[in-house]
Design a protein around this motif. Structure first.
Motif, PDB file in Angstrom:
ATOM      1  N   GLY A 164       0.813  -1.217   0.000  1.00 37.03           N
ATOM      2  CA  GLY A 164       0.000   0.000   0.000  1.00 37.03           C
ATOM      3  C   GLY A 164       0.843   1.262   0.000  1.00 37.03           C
ATOM      4  O   GLY A 164       0.558   2.218  -0.737  1.00 37.03           O
ATOM      5  N   TRP A 165       1.892   1.269   0.831  1.00 39.40           N
ATOM      6  CA  TRP A 165       2.777   2.429   0.898  1.00 39.40           C
ATOM      7  C   TRP A 165       3.459   2.651  -0.450  1.00 39.40           C
ATOM      8  O   TRP A 165       3.567   3.789  -0.924  1.00 39.40           O
ATOM      9  N   ALA A 166       3.923   1.578  -1.076  1.00 41.89           N
ATOM     10  CA  ALA A 166       4.600   1.711  -2.368  1.00 41.89           C
ATOM     11  C   ALA A 166       3.655   2.272  -3.427  1.00 41.89           C
ATOM     12  O   ALA A 166       4.058   3.084  -4.267  1.00 41.89           O
ATOM     13  N   PHE A 167       2.392   1.851  -3.421  1.00 43.67           N
ATOM     14  CA  PHE A 167       1.428   2.404  -4.379  1.00 43.67           C
ATOM     15  C   PHE A 167       1.225   3.900  -4.161  1.00 43.67           C
ATOM     16  O   PHE A 167       1.047   4.655  -5.116  1.00 43.67           O
ATOM     17  N   LEU A 168       1.248   4.358  -2.908  1.00 44.46           N
ATOM     18  CA  LEU A 168       1.096   5.787  -2.628  1.00 44.46           C
ATOM     19  C   LEU A 168       2.342   6.581  -3.006  1.00 44.46           C
ATOM     20  O   LEU A 168       2.241   7.736  -3.416  1.00 44.46           O
ATOM     21  N   ALA A 169       3.511   5.966  -2.855  1.00 48.19           N
ATOM     22  CA  ALA A 169       4.761   6.715  -2.954  1.00 48.19           C
ATOM     23  C   ALA A 169       5.438   6.636  -4.307  1.00 48.19           C
ATOM     24  O   ALA A 169       6.308   7.451  -4.599  1.00 48.19           O
ATOM     25  N   SER A 170       5.075   5.663  -5.143  1.00 45.72           N
ATOM     26  CA  SER A 170       5.884   5.465  -6.344  1.00 45.72           C
ATOM     27  C   SER A 170       5.040   5.066  -7.545  1.00 45.72           C
ATOM     28  O   SER A 170       3.814   5.060  -7.508  1.00 45.72           O
ATOM     29  N   PHE A 171       5.751   4.692  -8.574  1.00 47.78           N
ATOM     30  CA  PHE A 171       5.188   4.325  -9.863  1.00 47.78           C
ATOM     31  C   PHE A 171       4.547   2.944  -9.750  1.00 47.78           C
ATOM     32  O   PHE A 171       5.201   1.979  -9.370  1.00 47.78           O
TER      33      PHE A 171
END
Length: 202
Positions: A164-171
């Motif tokens: 979830g964090w990666a979806f918010l923070a990156s491509f």
């Protein structure tokens, strides 16, 4: 290697970063500080939803950094955090899988050097590079808990939080690549352990 960018006011002269990301983050910071909406950027064409360009504007870490730094310096500190997380999580994953101290230490550097400098200086790529070692580490901790243990569910949730964090923070493309690579590894591990009657992982 990031010293000039963090402490001497240097900027990245990479096409996407210099001509797109710095401007996006400046708009985002100005909108947040003035209390205006950052959902619609009126300065691009007839208007453009900049946050949908996946530059990490929804990343909670960047929001915190904006409290202390100007938008460009916040981008540089966010890159530093992204690299550090990749190094730390790679080391922890290596140790969780039984690698030696030296091998675990070198694992993160090998992982980071697999990216070209053009990619790794791009916030929308760099902000997501933590995810693969994060998933490997969470998986290693989960399988060591044995069948049905509560820690297995805890570490599964930790893996989901990372996604979830990666979806918010990156491509999102990077996130999907990481999930796919991890899924292959996890499936191989499950099959391998099911063939071994002496393991209690599954």
């Amino acid at each position: 290697i990031l010293y000039p960018f963090l402490f001497k006011g240097f900027v990245f002269y990479e096409w996407d970063v210099a001509r797109q990301h710095y401007a996006f983050y400046q708009f985002f910071a100005d909108a947040v500080k003035s209390g205006e909406s950052f959902l619609w950027n009126p300065y691009i064409f007839s208007g453009f939803p900049s946050y949908l360009s996946q530059t990490g504007m929804l990343d909670p870490v960047y929001w915190i950094l904006l409290l202390f730094f100007d938008p460009v310096l916040a981008v540089h500190w966010r890159l530093f955090i992204a690299y550090f997380m990749a190094l730390l999580l790679s080391y922890l994953a290596g140790r969780a899988y039984g690698f030696s101290l030296l091998a675990s230490f070198l694992l993160g550097f090998a992982y980071l050097t697999a990216f070209s400098w053009r990619l790794i200086s791009d916030p929308m790529v760099a902000n997501g590079i933590f995810l693969l070692p994060w998933l490997f580490y969470a998986f290693a901790k989960a399988i060591k808990d044995g069948r049905g243990g509560w820690k297995r569910w805890l570490w599964s949730c930790v893996g989901g939080i990372g996604i979830g964090w990666a979806f918010l923070a990156s491509f999102s493309q990077i996130v999907i690549y990481d999930i796919f690579i991890f899924a292959i590894f996890a499936a191989f591990t499950v099959i391998k352990n099911q063939q071994n009657p002496f393991t209690n992982y599954f």
